[in-house]
Design a protein around this motif. Structure first.
Motif, PDB file in Angstrom:
ATOM      1  N   MET A   1     -31.646  15.416  21.877  1.00  0.00           N
ATOM      2  CA  MET A   1     -32.431  14.648  20.808  1.00  0.00           C
ATOM      3  C   MET A   1     -32.432  12.994  21.231  1.00  0.00           C
ATOM      4  N   SER A   2     -33.289  12.544  21.196  1.00  0.00           N
ATOM      5  CA  SER A   2     -33.206  11.111  21.915  1.00  0.00           C
ATOM      6  C   SER A   2     -32.580   9.900  20.917  1.00  0.00           C
ATOM      7  N   SER A   3     -32.969  10.125  19.529  1.00  0.00           N
ATOM      8  CA  SER A   3     -32.550   9.058  18.665  1.00  0.00           C
ATOM      9  C   SER A   3     -31.443   9.736  17.523  1.00  0.00           C
ATOM     10  N   TYR A   4     -30.763   8.626  17.189  1.00  0.00           N
ATOM     11  CA  TYR A   4     -29.671   8.994  16.003  1.00  0.00           C
ATOM     12  C   TYR A   4     -30.394   9.539  14.557  1.00  0.00           C
ATOM     13  N   GLU A   5     -31.385   8.884  14.532  1.00  0.00           N
ATOM     14  CA  GLU A   5     -32.377   9.258  13.380  1.00  0.00           C
ATOM     15  C   GLU A   5     -32.630  11.022  13.621  1.00  0.00           C
ATOM     16  N   ASP A   6     -32.958  11.364  14.665  1.00  0.00           N
ATOM     17  CA  ASP A   6     -33.191  12.707  14.843  1.00  0.00           C
ATOM     18  C   ASP A   6     -31.948  13.551  14.717  1.00  0.00           C
ATOM     19  N   ARG A   7     -31.075  13.165  15.173  1.00  0.00           N
ATOM     20  CA  ARG A   7     -29.618  13.776  14.992  1.00  0.00           C
ATOM     21  C   ARG A   7     -29.092  14.025  13.547  1.00  0.00           C
ATOM     22  N   LEU A   8     -29.304  13.069  12.822  1.00  0.00           N
ATOM     23  CA  LEU A   8     -28.935  13.067  11.304  1.00  0.00           C
ATOM     24  C   LEU A   8     -29.888  13.966  10.702  1.00  0.00           C
ATOM     25  N   LEU A  43     -18.622  11.994  15.835  1.00  0.00           N
ATOM     26  CA  LEU A  43     -18.833  10.910  15.110  1.00  0.00           C
ATOM     27  C   LEU A  43     -19.636  10.096  15.901  1.00  0.00           C
ATOM     28  N   ALA A  44     -19.154   9.993  17.043  1.00  0.00           N
ATOM     29  CA  ALA A  44     -20.188   8.990  18.003  1.00  0.00           C
ATOM     30  C   ALA A  44     -21.496   9.580  18.268  1.00  0.00           C
ATOM     31  N   TRP A  45     -21.445  10.881  18.663  1.00  0.00           N
ATOM     32  CA  TRP A  45     -22.813  11.634  18.799  1.00  0.00           C
ATOM     33  C   TRP A  45     -23.641  11.484  17.716  1.00  0.00           C
ATOM     34  N   LEU A  46     -23.134  11.484  16.342  1.00  0.00           N
ATOM     35  CA  LEU A  46     -24.319  11.591  15.194  1.00  0.00           C
ATOM     36  C   LEU A  46     -24.464  10.122  14.939  1.00  0.00           C
ATOM     37  N   THR A  47     -23.533   9.178  15.074  1.00  0.00           N
ATOM     38  CA  THR A  47     -23.854   7.744  14.418  1.00  0.00           C
ATOM     39  C   THR A  47     -24.105   6.777  15.559  1.00  0.00           C
ATOM     40  N   GLY A  48     -23.315   6.856  16.643  1.00  0.00           N
ATOM     41  CA  GLY A  48     -23.604   5.643  17.733  1.00  0.00           C
ATOM     42  C   GLY A  48     -22.120   4.822  17.712  1.00  0.00           C
ATOM     43  N   PHE A  49     -21.415   5.176  16.590  1.00  0.00           N
ATOM     44  CA  PHE A  49     -20.158   4.440  16.477  1.00  0.00           C
ATOM     45  C   PHE A  49     -19.128   4.696  17.708  1.00  0.00           C
ATOM     46  N   LYS A  50     -18.737   3.787  18.404  1.00  0.00           N
ATOM     47  CA  LYS A  50     -17.751   4.051  19.293  1.00  0.00           C
ATOM     48  C   LYS A  50     -16.361   3.465  19.291  1.00  0.00           C
ATOM     49  N   GLY A  51     -16.042   3.146  17.895  1.00  0.00           N
ATOM     50  CA  GLY A  51     -14.592   2.778  17.577  1.00  0.00           C
ATOM     51  C   GLY A  51     -13.581   3.969  17.831  1.00  0.00           C
ATOM     52  N   SER A  52     -12.188   3.571  17.543  1.00  0.00           N
ATOM     53  CA  SER A  52     -11.151   4.593  17.554  1.00  0.00           C
ATOM     54  C   SER A  52     -10.741   5.103  16.332  1.00  0.00           C
ATOM     55  N   ALA A  53     -11.202   4.552  15.312  1.00  0.00           N
ATOM     56  CA  ALA A  53     -10.812   5.085  13.906  1.00  0.00           C
ATOM     57  C   ALA A  53     -12.000   4.976  12.965  1.00  0.00           C
ATOM     58  N   GLY A  54     -12.452   6.005  12.279  1.00  0.00           N
ATOM     59  CA  GLY A  54     -13.610   6.268  11.337  1.00  0.00           C
ATOM     60  C   GLY A  54     -13.861   7.419  10.803  1.00  0.00           C
ATOM     61  N   ARG A  76     -21.440  -2.679  12.408  1.00  0.00           N
ATOM     62  CA  ARG A  76     -22.839  -2.862  12.035  1.00  0.00           C
ATOM     63  C   ARG A  76     -23.786  -3.211  13.324  1.00  0.00           C
ATOM     64  N   ASP A  77     -22.961  -3.475  14.379  1.00  0.00           N
ATOM     65  CA  ASP A  77     -23.612  -3.558  15.730  1.00  0.00           C
ATOM     66  C   ASP A  77     -24.224  -2.117  16.062  1.00  0.00           C
ATOM     67  N   GLN A  78     -23.354  -0.983  15.922  1.00  0.00           N
ATOM     68  CA  GLN A  78     -23.395   0.282  16.586  1.00  0.00           C
ATOM     69  C   GLN A  78     -24.272   1.257  15.663  1.00  0.00           C
ATOM     70  N   VAL A  79     -24.202   0.898  14.291  1.00  0.00           N
ATOM     71  CA  VAL A  79     -24.611   2.086  13.363  1.00  0.00           C
ATOM     72  C   VAL A  79     -25.907   1.475  12.761  1.00  0.00           C
ATOM     73  N   ASP A  80     -26.954   2.106  12.506  1.00  0.00           N
ATOM     74  CA  ASP A  80     -28.087   1.698  11.907  1.00  0.00           C
ATOM     75  C   ASP A  80     -28.003   1.677  10.671  1.00  0.00           C
ATOM     76  N   GLY A  81     -27.997   0.544   9.932  1.00  0.00           N
ATOM     77  CA  GLY A  81     -27.871   0.238   8.545  1.00  0.00           C
ATOM     78  C   GLY A  81     -29.077   1.066   7.515  1.00  0.00           C
ATOM     79  N   LYS A  82     -30.287   1.268   8.623  1.00  0.00           N
ATOM     80  CA  LYS A  82     -31.326   1.804   7.761  1.00  0.00           C
ATOM     81  C   LYS A  82     -31.085   3.260   7.181  1.00  0.00           C
ATOM     82  N   TYR A  83     -29.874   3.864   7.890  1.00  0.00           N
ATOM     83  CA  TYR A  83     -29.565   5.315   7.620  1.00  0.00           C
ATOM     84  C   TYR A  83     -28.240   5.398   6.974  1.00  0.00           C
ATOM     85  N   TRP A  84     -27.477   4.476   7.417  1.00  0.00           N
ATOM     86  CA  TRP A  84     -25.956   4.564   7.095  1.00  0.00           C
ATOM     87  C   TRP A  84     -25.580   3.356   6.194  1.00  0.00           C
TER      88      TRP A  84
END
Length: 597
Positions: A1-8, A43-54, A76-84
């Motif tokens: 799946m190409s986009s995080y929107e598709d994954r959600l 979490l990273a696969w679903l949202t794009g967030f690459k931090g170490s806690a979340g 805010r840089d890594q996770v799209d506020g349109k969906y999250w």
């Protein structure tokens, strides 16, 4: 799946098929690890967030991602506020958010192998108030829709020599057996990967930056143990090292083995063991004793061999960092460097320095405004040039067989502003105050945290992270149970008494959003303090990290005489330890950096 929107969308469809009205996605694995293998990066696969806690929660019509103050900008840089929607922890907990947002009668799923039993209890109670229920899933729904999910690592275990460990595995297990007998327990569950690595004197490469192997263990009151690890990962050297006192099983058989412990008194750590372990033990009829994993405290209190090894690793690491800082001083003013080229060069210097097995975490290489993102990780998308008349923050470390390092330096490229020098010097004053603290045995890190913040507070400033974390011995760069952090922090360990032999970081900072970040981090060792006339046992810190501070950023007028003396003494020690490893221009540069204030 190409986009995080598709994954959600795919996850929501799977939840619908599973008759679930929501799902909770933590950033951890079956071992409650901070850093996890690629197979567990849900979490990273679903949202794009690459931090170490979340963590995240997905409901049919809305979704939220939960991070603490370290990741306010990064998320805010890594996770799209349109969906999250962005939620800040600890101000908003997952349980509270679910209570407010879940529908009456909703079935909210969770993976019992990825949460503690305490979390399950709280979330279940919060949902009950809404007439909703928390439902354990037999299979994680993300795994059902993650088509190219990586397999767990198949890499071989590595023997960690007793000479570096300072104590044999058999002796460590006997200590645990003696403790179990004293507690009236038959066995203890070890599920934290660093506890298992430490107890059995083994290491691995299954998790980036942390030399551990995917495994579970049960230690018994006779000093024997059962170790659950994929058979393909165990070579003859490891079998010989473990000896007859350790019975080997496939990792996949761990859950069924728990079912054989009925009638036994079994210690399981509510902070480190997942809910599924407690459920399996209780289902088998075991008497479950909710106590801390018996490896945690002895692992945190380093022995003489571990301390000696760490100091040797620090000396090599310091020389690599000095070579890098010298190179940076020549190249950065030319204007051609960026964050990625700089961090790559630092890793090169570490590899040239000898015996580097891995970095101890992803290097934080922050130029200008990116330095204000506390746990920033440069990528092709965010990579900034290191500009003249700016600050560059680099937080990095190495994994060596004899020690784990973690150091932050902030340097001026060109001419810093007076505000930058003021803020840097306030951070330095706090760093010195903590480094020189003398305190009674029994003191907690939470009681010392103010020392590091006081000079920032005096100017109406602060920073949104802890001041110090424990550090492992060729293990986790963030190791409990000790920590230096503010009262009321959501981070575990702030109330743990500091004991001689514990290693921690000393890392106050200051971050001006959109402009620059400052952090000064050294590792320190808790040692007895010799106080003439003292009426009780006193402790203090011995600094372990040796690399120069940036004199261009120090406003000497803001330092007391004692603080100037500390900086000068520290720089003399840097020269004593690092200079013999250098020659030529790097050595001349180091001497200039370490000139007396």
């Amino acid at each position: 799946m190409s986009s995080y929107e598709d994954r959600l969308k795919a996850l929501r469809a799977q939840l619908d098929a599973d008759r679930l009205d929501g799902f909770v996605v933590p950033l951890t694995d079956e071992h409650m690890s901070e850093y996890v293998g690629s197979y567990a990066q849900r979490l990273a696969w679903l949202t794009g967030f690459k931090g170490s806690a979340g963590a995240a929660v997905v409901l049919p019509q809305e979704a939220a991602i939960f991070t603490d103050g370290r990741y306010t900008l990064q998320v805010r840089d890594q996770v799209d506020g349109k969906y999250w929607s962005y939620q800040s922890v600890p101000e908003t907990s997952i349980a509270d958010w679910l209570k407010a947002h879940a529908q009456n009668g909703a079935r909210i799923g969770y993976d019992p192998w990825l949460h503690t039993s305490d979390w399950v209890k709280k979330a279940r109670a919060a949902l009950a108030d809404k007439g909703a229920q928390l439902v354990a899933v037999p299979r994680n729904p993300i795994d059902a829709v993650w088509a190219d999910r990586p397999e767990p690592s198949k890499a071989r275990l590595i023997v960690h020599p007793d000479a570096l460990a300072g104590k044999s595995s058999a002796a460590k297990r006997q200590d645990m057996a003696d403790w179990l007998k004293g507690e009236g327990a038959d066995a203890a569950i070890l599920s934290a990967l660093d506890s298992i690595a430490w107890t059995f004197n083994i290491r691995g490469v299954d998790v980036s930056h942390t030399p551990v192997a995917l495994s579970f263990a049960v230690v018994h009151d006779d000093g024997t143990a059962d170790l659950f690890v994929a058979g393909e990962k165990v070579g003859d050297d490891v079998r010989q090292h473990l000896g007859n006192g350790v019975r080997l099983h496939e990792r996949s058989n761990f859950e069924s083995y728990l079912g054989t412990l009925g009638g036994k008194a079994v210690v399981a750590d509510p902070e480190r063991a997942v809910a599924a372990i407690f459920e399996a033990l209780e289902g088998a009829g075991a008497k479950v004793m909710r106590q801390r994993d018996p490896a945690v405290l002895p692992k945190a209190i380093k022995n003489a061999a571990e301390i000696s090894g760490h100091k040797a690793a620090q000396a090599r690491d310091g020389a690599a960092l000095v070579r890098f800082l010298h190179w940076l001083s020549l190249e950065a003013p030319k204007g051609g460097l960026n964050e990625l080229t700089a961090s790559d060069k630092l890793e090169d210097f570490r590899r040239q320095g000898g015996d580097l097995r891995d970095l101890s975490f992803d290097t934080i290489s922050g130029a200008g405004p990116n330095g204000a993102i506390v746990h920033y990780k440069a990528s092709e998308e965010t990579n900034r040039k290191i500009e003249v008349n700016s600050l560059y923050l680099v937080d990095s470390g190495g994994q060596y067989p004899d020690g784990t390092t973690d150091v932050t330096r902030t340097v001026a490229v060109g001419t810093p502003s007076q505000e930058m020098r003021d803020r840097y010097t306030r951070v330095l004053k706090g760093h010195i105050a903590l480094a020189t603290a003398v305190f009674p045995a029994g003191t907690r890190g939470v009681q010392l945290d103010t020392l590091a913040r006081q000079y920032l507070w005096a100017a109406g400033l602060d920073y949104a992270h802890g001041t110090g974390h424990g550090v492992g011995s060729y293990l986790s760069v963030h190791e409990g149970p000790q920590r230096i952090t503010q009262a009321g922090s959501s981070q575990a360990g702030s109330d743990e008494p500091l004991r001689a032999g514990m290693m921690l970081s000393n890392e106050p900072g200051y971050y001006k959003t959109g402009e620059y970040g400052i952090r000064i981090e050294n590792l320190v060792l808790v040692v007895p303090a010799d106080v003439p006339g003292a009426e009780k046992s006193m402790l203090t810190f011995e600094t372990l990290t040796f690399a120069p501070l940036d004199p261009a950023l120090i406003d000497v007028a803001l330092l007391s005489e004692a603080e100037r003396d500390w900086v000068n003494a520290y720089h003399r020690k840097v020269l004593d330890i690092v200079a013999p490893q250098l020659d030529g221009e790097p050595l001349a540069w180091l001497r200039a950096q370490c000139a007396a204030l």
